[in-house]
Design a protein around this motif. Structure first.
Motif, PDB file in Angstrom:
ATOM      1  N   VAL A   9      34.955  15.265  80.291  1.00 48.88           N
ATOM      2  CA  VAL A   9      33.535  14.911  80.288  1.00 48.88           C
ATOM      3  C   VAL A   9      33.424  13.398  80.219  1.00 48.88           C
ATOM      4  O   VAL A   9      33.871  12.773  79.247  1.00 48.88           O
ATOM      5  CB  VAL A   9      32.796  15.552  79.096  1.00 48.88           C
ATOM      6  N   ASN A  10      32.836  12.809  81.248  1.00 53.54           N
ATOM      7  CA  ASN A  10      32.601  11.367  81.276  1.00 53.54           C
ATOM      8  C   ASN A  10      31.139  11.076  80.970  1.00 53.54           C
ATOM      9  O   ASN A  10      30.259  11.790  81.426  1.00 53.54           O
ATOM     10  CB  ASN A  10      32.967  10.792  82.643  1.00 53.54           C
ATOM     11  N   ASN A  11      30.920  10.017  80.189  1.00 51.57           N
ATOM     12  CA  ASN A  11      29.576   9.647  79.739  1.00 51.57           C
ATOM     13  C   ASN A  11      28.942  10.820  78.995  1.00 51.57           C
ATOM     14  O   ASN A  11      27.885  11.344  79.376  1.00 51.57           O
ATOM     15  CB  ASN A  11      28.701   9.203  80.915  1.00 51.57           C
ATOM     16  N   LEU A  12      29.598  11.206  77.941  1.00 49.49           N
ATOM     17  CA  LEU A  12      29.240  12.403  77.165  1.00 49.49           C
ATOM     18  C   LEU A  12      27.779  12.408  76.731  1.00 49.49           C
ATOM     19  O   LEU A  12      27.113  13.451  76.739  1.00 49.49           O
ATOM     20  CB  LEU A  12      30.158  12.503  75.947  1.00 49.49           C
ATOM     21  N   GLY A  31      25.875   2.874  86.703  1.00 48.56           N
ATOM     22  CA  GLY A  31      26.983   3.749  86.332  1.00 48.56           C
ATOM     23  C   GLY A  31      26.583   5.206  86.405  1.00 48.56           C
ATOM     24  O   GLY A  31      25.398   5.563  86.325  1.00 48.56           O
ATOM     25  N   ALA A  32      27.585   6.061  86.536  1.00 46.96           N
ATOM     26  CA  ALA A  32      27.324   7.494  86.690  1.00 46.96           C
ATOM     27  C   ALA A  32      26.856   8.125  85.386  1.00 46.96           C
ATOM     28  O   ALA A  32      27.335   7.773  84.310  1.00 46.96           O
ATOM     29  CB  ALA A  32      28.585   8.198  87.186  1.00 46.96           C
ATOM     30  N   PRO A  33      25.917   9.059  85.445  1.00 48.09           N
ATOM     31  CA  PRO A  33      25.493   9.780  84.238  1.00 48.09           C
ATOM     32  C   PRO A  33      26.536  10.806  83.815  1.00 48.09           C
ATOM     33  O   PRO A  33      27.690  10.760  84.282  1.00 48.09           O
ATOM     34  CB  PRO A  33      24.187  10.451  84.692  1.00 48.09           C
ATOM     35  N   LEU A  34      26.141  11.715  82.928  1.00 51.20           N
ATOM     36  CA  LEU A  34      27.045  12.760  82.444  1.00 51.20           C
ATOM     37  C   LEU A  34      27.735  13.459  83.615  1.00 51.20           C
ATOM     38  O   LEU A  34      27.094  13.945  84.544  1.00 51.20           O
ATOM     39  CB  LEU A  34      26.252  13.780  81.622  1.00 51.20           C
ATOM     40  N   THR A  35      29.072  13.479  83.572  1.00 50.39           N
ATOM     41  CA  THR A  35      29.873  14.072  84.639  1.00 50.39           C
ATOM     42  C   THR A  35      30.955  14.944  84.030  1.00 50.39           C
ATOM     43  O   THR A  35      31.631  14.527  83.082  1.00 50.39           O
ATOM     44  CB  THR A  35      30.530  12.982  85.510  1.00 50.39           C
TER      45      THR A  35
END
Length: 916
Positions: A881-884, A903-907
């Motif tokens: 989980v990126n950008n928790l 930047g990317a949101p939750l991924t």
């Protein structure tokens, strides 16, 4: 057929008796060695430890003692009985360094055997440094080396009942350390040598009943957790032949002891007088990384830079962009990569980041540093791996990794990595990402001292061209990060082909020659609605349809000679090399005539107001040129060891650069011939074994592409760095730390000619000062960490004196004063949940200026990542989980106020991999 076997039985009186038993033909070679030992060696009792002679998994009656060095009356001629106990400061006689080319772990009926593979096992001498429950032995005048020349570390956790861990590492440049940790006491160690190498038979302090009751599972003995470089092995065809684990060279876990980027030789990181960090493969796997962007953020002093419409990978290293007119700031196995596209991660063995000037070894590079991608090499044993990653935004990414021998004698090896990727993005484009990658490698071991590597890699990548968001006043516009300000079908296409070889011949242990070649071809194309200027009052953004089409070709040839010798008590590792490079580029930029591209309202955008114009309608050609650059570099480097703890590095390089550029619009040609000398000097002092103090001075240069008003090209920019630091290795070298302070000055930077803004003058100067801390390794069994902190003060220190204010004193764009990262994982080591692991990451980036004029600011952010994974036998499942916490943040700006990249949101990415 069975024969008589001699078994020496040693009594405390020193008398040798002979008993008779039977042995197989495969043990005949050992018989002569046993006779030689018993005839020429006087063995005496001096220690409660035991050692014995073994034949594979069969044990001969052990001797009762291990002798001290002072008690050996006659020099031993075989490694069979060379295990001796000595005071800690005792050293072995000086001799040539023996190359141990592999490590095997084999189960036995009493424990496990560790085989150090070398053709000269009889030259290995062990110095016993055991303590407590740990058997520790130093093998002096020896080094672990892969067939590819890389150093490596071997570790096996809980290989058998009664033994907690076995490690084999490079203790220093001339010593291998073997450590065996027992659960209840020090294991018994038995030694003998064969044609395969030196064998250590390990028997734990446990009853034979306990050992016999050890459960029979499919898990391979000698390995706690299989990996891509330590694949599970198949059972042997013979019942009495042991299953083996072959360690092929990837640094275990997060630790890495050696690096090649800083010296172009295999040098322990602790002996390098410059900051270098290594991100091993295990970090990429634990973080679920498919982009190098998310990998180098683990290293101090690296910040995201403009990515040219989210189509390229550029970084700031110590405040300076790693991009130059000669290509991107990446090396691939020491060769410069081109600008464009995203580097593939599927075939990466490790990433080495060298901070500061590297021109002395690699020619024209920006002074901040360089990122070297080290590619995986073929394995001697069959290995097959497949992985599937599925995640947010319809990510679908299958990959394979296949390796093994082509023939029975394993002289011809192969490796094949292939990936297909398809996904959308969090930005609302009609265009998605589609990506193909394939990379075969062939290794031919022509002889014992000669090896040829052949490599090919092909990448095809298509994705949206995306300039991002815009700034209003001093801040980024408050609009959704998913909103695009170009057109939904803006596109970037990239195709790359690389072909090369590496030929290496070892004349002796002390003299090696390497010759390498790489051809690189890149073809890039984009079509987009380029943002031009924003009316902050109305929110109207003017744009222009435009397209770039560029081709780059580079031919690179490298030849190195590495020699090791001594002048008295002083040891030298001398490197001499020649680099030849020819690069050609050609390209165009076409634009739709002014006033014909519709503007867009950033608060209420309407797309496709007119049909997308065909390329033939882009009649305003603003660039149509072709260029060539030929470079010749000659370098010399000497790594001097005055003592084991005092080392000096001297190096220098002379470059010739011949550039030519033709403007096809006005049929004019400009040329430039440059000469440059770049020195490097560094010193390392180690007051105690785990600590290295160092200081260094180095320079860099990059040919300038700026044009004066008279048509001449500017002289090269120059970089100068002063650096001091301290490196430490702790927990038996499992945890490494590095603290560095530096100052870099970059001069001769092109700035605008105020008399004619279309041209430049060389009066710019920029300076970066900073402090960096990096920590990486294993804290406890199963607990890994990689962390960093950087303070970077990068500013303009000289500008055009006639400008009105100019940029003097401004901070460089996209460079935060403060940045930090922490990634740590823990994997349960025993019990029913063994193999279950967790990871957590924190990544902080401080406030940054969005452009060189310092007209707006990118806010600071703290991003949190997490992972849970489970590995068992030959398979591994994970969720990353990126950008928790779904933080809104901005990575960087491309070149100013209308090019801010969100930047990317939750991924979320799930993965499943299987190895055979």
């Amino acid at each position: 057929m069975k024969f008589l076997q001699l078994v020496p039985s040693l009594l405390l009186t020193g008398t040798v008796f002979v008993s008779f038993t039977t042995f197989t033909r495969s043990e005949e070679i050992l018989l002569a060695k046993l006779k030689k030992i018993t005839a020429s060696t006087d063995l005496r009792a001096s220690s409660p430890q035991q050692t014995s002679l073994v034949t594979n998994s069969r044990r001969v009656q052990p001797t009762k003692e291990i002798q001290r060095v002072s008690e050996i009356e006659h020099p031993l001629k075989s490694a069979q009985m060379l295990l001796v106990q000595s005071p800690p400061l005792q050293t072995a006689p000086s001799k040539e360094v023996v190359q141990v080319t592999g490590v095997k772990a084999n189960p036995t009926d009493k424990g496990v055997e560790v085989i150090l593979q070398t053709s000269v096992g009889e030259q290995l001498q062990l110095i016993n440094r055991s303590s407590g429950k740990s058997f520790i032995a130093d093998i002096q005048n020896a080094q672990l080396r892969l067939p590819s020349g890389d150093a490596f570390t071997f570790r096996s956790q809980k290989p058998t009942a009664g033994i907690t861990e076995i490690t084999v590492i490079n203790q220093d440049a001339n010593t291998i350390r073997v450590t065996v940790i027992g659960e209840t006491g020090m294991p018994t160690v038995e030694l003998f040598d064969t044609d395969e190498g030196l064998i250590l038979g390990l028997m734990p302090v446990a009853s034979s009943t306990q050992l016999q009751q050890q459960p029979d599972t499919q898990q391979k003995p000698g390995v706690d957790k299989p990996s891509r470089e330590n694949p599970p092995e198949k059972p042997s065809a013979r019942g009495d032949e042991p299953i083996e684990l072959v360690v092929t060279g990837q640094a275990d876990g997060y630790s890495a002891s050696d690096a090649t980027t800083a010296t172009r030789t295999d040098t322990p990181i602790r002996d390098i007088p410059q900051s270098i960090q290594v991100v091993p493969r295990q970090v990429l796997e634990d973080q679920g990384t498919i982009r190098i962007d998310n990998t180098v953020r683990n290293v101090s002093g690296i910040a995201a830079d403009g990515q040219g419409g989210s189509a390229r990978q550029r970084f700031n290293i110590r405040g300076f962009s790693n991009f130059s007119s000669f290509g991107g700031g990446f090396l691939r196995n020491g060769f410069r990569e081109g600008e464009g596209g995203f580097r593939e991660t599927a075939n990466i063995e490790r990433i080495e980041v060298l901070k500061g000037p590297a021109s002395v070894l690699y020619g024209n590079l920006e002074p901040g540093g360089v990122i070297n991608i080290v590619i995986e090499q073929p394995l001697r044993d069959p290995f097959y791996s497949g992985e599937l990653q599925i995640g947010s935004y319809n990510l679908y990414r299958p990959s394979i990794d296949l390796s093994g021998p082509f023939n029975l004698d394993r002289t011809l090896l192969y490796r094949l990595n292939a990936v297909y990727e398809n996904s959308d993005t969090f930005r609302k484009f009609d265009q998605g990402i589609e990506r193909y990658f394939i990379a075969p490698v062939l290794t031919w071991n022509i002889g014992e001292r000669t090896k040829l590597n052949l490599e090919l890699d092909y990448l095809n990548d298509e994705r949206p061209f995306d300039r991002g968001l815009v700034a209003i006043g001093r801040e980024v516009a408050d609009i959704p990060i998913t909103r695009i300000l170009g057109e939904p079908d803006d596109v970037f296409e990239f195709e790359e082909l690389g072909v090369g070889y590496r030929l290496e011949h070892q004349f002796s242990e002390n003299l090696t020659i390497r010759n390498s070649f790489r051809f690189l071809s890149q073809d890039t194309f984009d079509y987009r609605a380029e943002p031009l200027a924003l009316n902050a009052t109305t929110g109207i953004l003017s744009r222009n349809f435009r397209s770039n089409n560029d081709i780059l070709e580079r031919y690179s040839l490298q030849t190195d000679i590495v020699g090791k010798f001594a002048t008295g008590a002083v040891k030298h590792t001398l490197l001499f090399g020649v680099d030849l490079t020819r690069q050609t580029t050609e390209g165009t930029q076409r634009r739709l005539p002014g006033g014909r591209t519709p503007s867009i309202n950033i608060f209420a955008p309407v797309y496709n107001l007119i049909p997308r114009p065909g390329l033939s309608l882009l009649t305003n050609v603003v660039r149509d040129n072709n260029s060539s650059a030929n470079t010749l570099g000659i370098f010399l480097q000497d790594q001097i060891a005055f003592a084991d703890n005092f080392k000096l590095l001297l190096g220098g390089r002379f470059d010739l650069v011949d550039q030519e550029s033709t403007n096809n619009l006005n049929d004019t040609t400009t040329s430039q011939y440059d000469e440059a000398f770049t020195p490097r000097i560094g010193i390392v002092y180690q007051p105690i074994e785990p600590i290295s103090l160092y200081a260094s001075y180095s320079q860099s240069f990059v040919p300038n592409s700026g044009i004066r008003v008279d048509g001449s090209i500017l002289e090269p920019t120059r970089g100068t760095q002063y650096e001091v630091g301290i490196k430490g290795e702790f927990f038996n070298r499992k945890l490494s730390t590095a603290l560095a302070a530096y100052q870099i000055t970059k001069t001769n930077i092109a700035t605008a000619d105020l008399n004619n803004n279309a041209f430049v003058v060389p009066v710019g100067e920029q300076r970066s000062r900073g402090l960096e801390l990096d920590v990486v390794g294993e804290i406890l069994p199963g607990w890994n960490i990689i962390a960093s902190y950087a303070y970077t003060d990068a500013e303009v220190t000289e500008d055009n004196p006639r400008s009105r204010g100019g940029n003097l004193g401004n901070q460089l764009a996209n460079v935060p004063y403060n940045s930090a990262s922490l990634w740590t994982t823990y994997e349960i080591q025993s019990g029913n949940l063994k193999g279950l692991g967790f990871g957590i990451g924190l990544f902080f980036v401080g406030e940054r200026q969005g452009d060189l004029e310092n007209t707006f600011v990118l806010p600071s952010y703290l991003r949190s990542d997490a992972a849970i994974f489970y590995r068992q036998n030959n398979w591994r499942a994970a969720i990353n989980v990126n950008n928790l916490f779904d933080v809104k943040y901005f990575e960087a700006s491309d070149f100013g106020r209308v090019t801010v990249r969100p930047g990317a949101p939750l991924t979320i990415i799930g993965s499943l991999s299987v190895e055979f």
